[in-house]
Design an enzyme around this catalytic site. Structure first.
Site, PDB file in Angstrom:
ATOM      1  N   LEU A 108      -7.070   4.023 -13.854  1.00 37.82           N
ATOM      2  CA  LEU A 108      -6.210   4.889 -13.060  1.00 37.82           C
ATOM      3  C   LEU A 108      -4.761   4.427 -13.030  1.00 37.82           C
ATOM      4  O   LEU A 108      -3.857   5.239 -12.894  1.00 37.82           O
ATOM      5  CB  LEU A 108      -6.739   4.983 -11.620  1.00 37.82           C
ATOM      6  CG  LEU A 108      -8.132   5.595 -11.451  1.00 37.82           C
ATOM      7  CD1 LEU A 108      -8.535   5.586  -9.987  1.00 37.82           C
ATOM      8  CD2 LEU A 108      -8.172   7.004 -12.010  1.00 37.82           C
ATOM      9  N   LYS A 150     -10.000  -2.356  -7.744  1.00 33.82           N
ATOM     10  CA  LYS A 150      -8.704  -2.971  -8.000  1.00 33.82           C
ATOM     11  C   LYS A 150      -8.923  -4.425  -8.381  1.00 33.82           C
ATOM     12  O   LYS A 150      -9.351  -5.240  -7.556  1.00 33.82           O
ATOM     13  CB  LYS A 150      -7.799  -2.872  -6.769  1.00 33.82           C
ATOM     14  CG  LYS A 150      -6.419  -3.472  -6.981  1.00 33.82           C
ATOM     15  CD  LYS A 150      -5.556  -3.302  -5.744  1.00 33.82           C
ATOM     16  CE  LYS A 150      -4.177  -3.901  -5.957  1.00 33.82           C
ATOM     17  NZ  LYS A 150      -3.320  -3.763  -4.764  1.00 33.82           N
ATOM     18  N   GLN A 162      -1.916   0.626 -13.247  1.00 31.59           N
ATOM     19  CA  GLN A 162      -1.719  -0.815 -13.284  1.00 31.59           C
ATOM     20  C   GLN A 162      -0.401  -1.148 -12.622  1.00 31.59           C
ATOM     21  O   GLN A 162       0.610  -0.486 -12.858  1.00 31.59           O
ATOM     22  CB  GLN A 162      -1.728  -1.345 -14.719  1.00 31.59           C
ATOM     23  CG  GLN A 162      -1.556  -2.856 -14.831  1.00 31.59           C
ATOM     24  CD  GLN A 162      -1.730  -3.354 -16.253  1.00 31.59           C
ATOM     25  OE1 GLN A 162      -2.035  -2.578 -17.148  1.00 31.59           O
ATOM     26  NE2 GLN A 162      -1.535  -4.648 -16.448  1.00 31.59           N
ATOM     27  N   ASP A 203       6.568  -1.578   1.304  1.00 28.15           N
ATOM     28  CA  ASP A 203       6.475  -1.027  -0.064  1.00 28.15           C
ATOM     29  C   ASP A 203       6.095   0.450  -0.013  1.00 28.15           C
ATOM     30  O   ASP A 203       5.226   0.913  -0.756  1.00 28.15           O
ATOM     31  CB  ASP A 203       5.460  -1.807  -0.894  1.00 28.15           C
ATOM     32  CG  ASP A 203       5.652  -1.567  -2.401  1.00 28.15           C
ATOM     33  OD1 ASP A 203       6.727  -1.053  -2.780  1.00 28.15           O
ATOM     34  OD2 ASP A 203       4.736  -1.879  -3.186  1.00 28.15           O
ATOM     35  N   THR A 232       1.911  -4.607 -10.472  1.00 29.25           N
ATOM     36  CA  THR A 232       2.244  -6.027 -10.583  1.00 29.25           C
ATOM     37  C   THR A 232       1.096  -6.912 -10.132  1.00 29.25           C
ATOM     38  O   THR A 232       0.866  -7.984 -10.695  1.00 29.25           O
ATOM     39  CB  THR A 232       3.498  -6.321  -9.746  1.00 29.25           C
ATOM     40  OG1 THR A 232       4.541  -5.430 -10.148  1.00 29.25           O
ATOM     41  CG2 THR A 232       3.958  -7.754  -9.947  1.00 29.25           C
ATOM     42  N   PHE A 233       0.336  -6.457  -9.144  1.00 23.11           N
ATOM     43  CA  PHE A 233      -0.674  -7.317  -8.535  1.00 23.11           C
ATOM     44  C   PHE A 233      -2.098  -6.902  -8.887  1.00 23.11           C
ATOM     45  O   PHE A 233      -3.041  -7.474  -8.350  1.00 23.11           O
ATOM     46  CB  PHE A 233      -0.508  -7.310  -7.007  1.00 23.11           C
ATOM     47  CG  PHE A 233       0.863  -7.721  -6.569  1.00 23.11           C
ATOM     48  CD1 PHE A 233       1.269  -9.034  -6.653  1.00 23.11           C
ATOM     49  CD2 PHE A 233       1.763  -6.786  -6.087  1.00 23.11           C
ATOM     50  CE1 PHE A 233       2.533  -9.419  -6.253  1.00 23.11           C
ATOM     51  CE2 PHE A 233       3.029  -7.161  -5.682  1.00 23.11           C
ATOM     52  CZ  PHE A 233       3.421  -8.486  -5.771  1.00 23.11           C
ATOM     53  N   GLY A 234      -2.295  -5.933  -9.757  1.00 25.16           N
ATOM     54  CA  GLY A 234      -3.662  -5.583 -10.091  1.00 25.16           C
ATOM     55  C   GLY A 234      -3.774  -4.361 -10.962  1.00 25.16           C
ATOM     56  O   GLY A 234      -2.802  -3.626 -11.176  1.00 25.16           O
ATOM     57  N   VAL A 235      -5.002  -4.158 -11.463  1.00 27.26           N
ATOM     58  CA  VAL A 235      -5.346  -3.006 -12.291  1.00 27.26           C
ATOM     59  C   VAL A 235      -6.374  -2.183 -11.530  1.00 27.26           C
ATOM     60  O   VAL A 235      -7.358  -2.732 -11.008  1.00 27.26           O
ATOM     61  CB  VAL A 235      -5.907  -3.449 -13.658  1.00 27.26           C
ATOM     62  CG1 VAL A 235      -6.288  -2.243 -14.498  1.00 27.26           C
ATOM     63  CG2 VAL A 235      -4.893  -4.316 -14.386  1.00 27.26           C
TER      64      VAL A 235
END
EC number: 2.7.11.22
Length: 608
Positions: A45, A68, A47, A174, A49-52
């Protein structure tokens, strides 16, 4: 001697363990966590900075979830601190507009050599409910059109969610369109708490400004396009107003369908902000001069506010007022969530739609941006192909003729309908030079010489034709055809004065003009220098009252009103009549022109 319990560390040369058989495996500290094999991966779905993030299905319950994967950028860092904060904060939050974590997954590393166990770390996954869309995907999808009631519904849910977060003494830090998700039921949820932090101070209240501001935090937060001006100028003791600025950017993005402040650097971002909401001054933001990066204030010296003019075509005055309150430079004057929820924008028509009443949008995520871009280009190409070209109107005098290689003249600034090209009846006739424009209002009759023979046919000229008279003189005629004005005399009595006029026509022997009796008088009757001096056509001499040989033939449908063509300058008033006159097929078949041909034959017989 008892054998020690298995641990994550290995003591290879310990004398106390030589008589014991130790199985080298890590201690199962995550025995309550699910396994990755319990889920079926469907697709990726997105990607960050902190995860896929991946879409998956629980094999047992058939429930769709989002996995995630938490990324370790360095093996020495251990468990990511951002993931630890996110999990800790989400365990304390429970709201319908905040994305929950329903499970954690630990995937053990695949180790071929037991000695490498200290250098291999497993992967952690957070499991959350699957959300069919995010806000970026909805705005990028050209097949989805958001109405004002839809936008109000999303904004109301977003404000309720951020108000709950601020009440629980947290900063999100964020807020952006990519972190706003929507499920199949139309419920909006705020996601990605990797940068969230606890703040110190009183929570925000209605009409009392933001909360927090009693402690310094890092300034490297919030995506640049949604970063507030106080962070760009180096403020460290920021408040909950940093989240409200991001919500204002999302609000404007819902109407423009793209980010409203796309800066390339922090200085460029500050310039875009000052161009939109105006430069900071002693009234709009008095404390700006005390910030560390106050030298960036020079960027906004020449900026002028453009928020109202930019969004006036997109939203009503209440919406502009709400957007202006959310995008206020001074963070202590900026709307908080309670101020925005009580704004008149949500009380006036159209009212916010309920989440369950929203249409069922197709699944679309941020990762589909490229696909939607190709789809928009395809639709634009189809639209351009089916687009009807607009008529070109000249912008200045002479442009119309100059664009067609015609010289400037008295008709040069008037775009007119193009006349029909004449039809040719035999191979001896040559194509006439037909001008591409004429105008009846500026027509000046061509002066003729009254001397005998002065009106005889002249040689063809290469000069462009710019008047009706020259068109009539230079256009091709059928053999033996004479174009002339009707005489007031009886059509049956063809006198020498009436039959000798050869206006714009051709004679088989031009030398007979010298021997014509009373040629000067006949020319003076029909060719004058003023339109007002021309004789009006006699109704009794129309095509309906000519000789018997013309009455016997039944008139064609296009010949019923051919008498209207007798006075050219009086009747031709618009382009349609001009086209009708230049239809040479109709003109040469008219009864009156047949009468002129008959008169010509009598003239030639008399003077031959």
């Amino acid at each position: 001697m008892e054998c020690p319990e298995p641990s994550e560390s290995v003591i290879p040369n310990d004398q106390s363990t030589k008589s014991c058989s130790i199985k080298l495996q890590p201690m199962n500290r995550f025995r309550d966590m699910s396994k990755l094999r319990n889920y079926e991966i469907i697709q990726k779905l997105g990607q960050g900075t902190f995860g896929v993030v991946q879409k998956a299905r629980n094999i047992k319950t058939k429930e769709l979830v989002a996995l995630k994967q938490l990324i370790n950028h360095s093996a020495k860092e251990g468990f990511p601190i951002t993931a630890m904060r996110e999990i800790t904060i989400l365990k304390k939050l429970n709201h319908k507009n905040i994305l929950k974590i329903i499970d954690m997954i630990y995937e053990e590393p695949k180790i071929s050599n037991p000695q490498d166990i200290l250098h291999q770390r497993g992967c952690f996954y957070t499991v959350s409910p699957y959300m069919c869309s995010d806000l970026v995907g909805l705005l990028e999808n050209p097949n989805i059109n958001l109405e004002v009631s839809h936008i109000k519904c999303f904004m109301e849910q977003l404000l309720h969610g951020i108000q709950y977060i601020h009440e629980q003494m947290f900063l999100h830090r964020d807020i952006k369109a990519a972190n706003i998700l929507i499920d199949r039921n139309g419920t909006l949820k705020i996601a990605d708490f990797g940068l969230a932090r606890v703040y110190h101070g009183s929570p925000p209240k209605f009409m009392s400004g933001p909360g927090g501001g009693e402690r310094a935090y890092t300034g490297l937060v919030v995506t640049r396009w949604y970063r507030p001006p106080e962070l760009l100028l180096g403020e460290r003791r920021y408040t909950t107003a940093v989240d409200m600025w991001g919500i204002g950017c999302v609000f404007g993005e819902l109407f423009t369908r793209k980010p409203i402040l796309v800066g390339k650097t922090d200085s460029h971002q500050a310039q875009l902000i000052f161009d939109l909401v105006g430069p900071p001054n002693s009234i709009s933001w008095s404390e700006a001069t005390s910030l560390p990066n106050k030298h960036d204030l020079n960027i906004g010296l020449t900026c002028q506010r453009s928020l109202e003019s930019k969004f006036a075509p997109l939203m009503n005055p209440d919406g502009i007022n709400l957007l202006s309150g959310l995008l206020t430079l001074d963070p202590y004057k900026r709307f908080n969530a309670l101020d925005a929820l009580n704004h008149n924008y949500f009380k006036n028509e159209p009212l916010p739609m309920k989440p369950q009443e929203l249409p069922k949008f197709e699944e679309c995520h941020e990762i589909d941006k490229e696909r939607f871009k190709l789809l928009r280009e395809k639709k634009n190409n189809i639209h351009e192909a089916n687009k009807i070209p607009k008529a070109h109107f000249p912008k200045g005098p002479g442009e119309y003729n100059n664009s067609n290689n015609y010289p400037r003249n008295r008709n040069g600034s008037f775009p007119l309908a193009l006349p029909k090209q004449p039809k040719f009846y035999n191979q001896h006739q040559q194509e006439a030079h037909v001008p591409q424009q004429m105008h009846t209002d500026t027509y000046i009759p061509k002066k003729r010489d009254d001397k005998p023979g002065a009106n005889a046919p002249q040689k063809e000229s290469s000069e462009p034709i710019t008047s009706y008279q020259s068109l009539r003189d230079r256009s091709p005629r059928r053999e033996g055809h004479i174009s002339r004005k009707p005489s007031t005399t009886n059509s049956n009595n063809i006198s020498s004065n009436s039959s000798a006029s050869n206006v714009g026509g051709t004679l088989s022997n031009p030398t007979h003009q010298k021997n014509r009796p009373n040629a000067k008088a006949s020319a003076g009757i029909f060719m004058t220098n003023s339109r007002k001096q021309r004789p009006k056509p006699n109704p009794q001499s129309s095509s309906r009252n000519v000789s018997d040989q013309f009455k016997k033939r039944k008139l064609l449908p296009d010949e019923q009103n051919e008498s209207d063509l007798t006075d050219f300058d009086e009747d031709v008033k618009d382009s349609k009549q001009l086209d009708s006159f230049l239809d040479w097929d109709t003109f040469t078949r008219s009864p009156e022109n047949r009468k002129l041909q008959h008169e010509k034959k009598q003239f030639e017989t008399k003077y031959s």
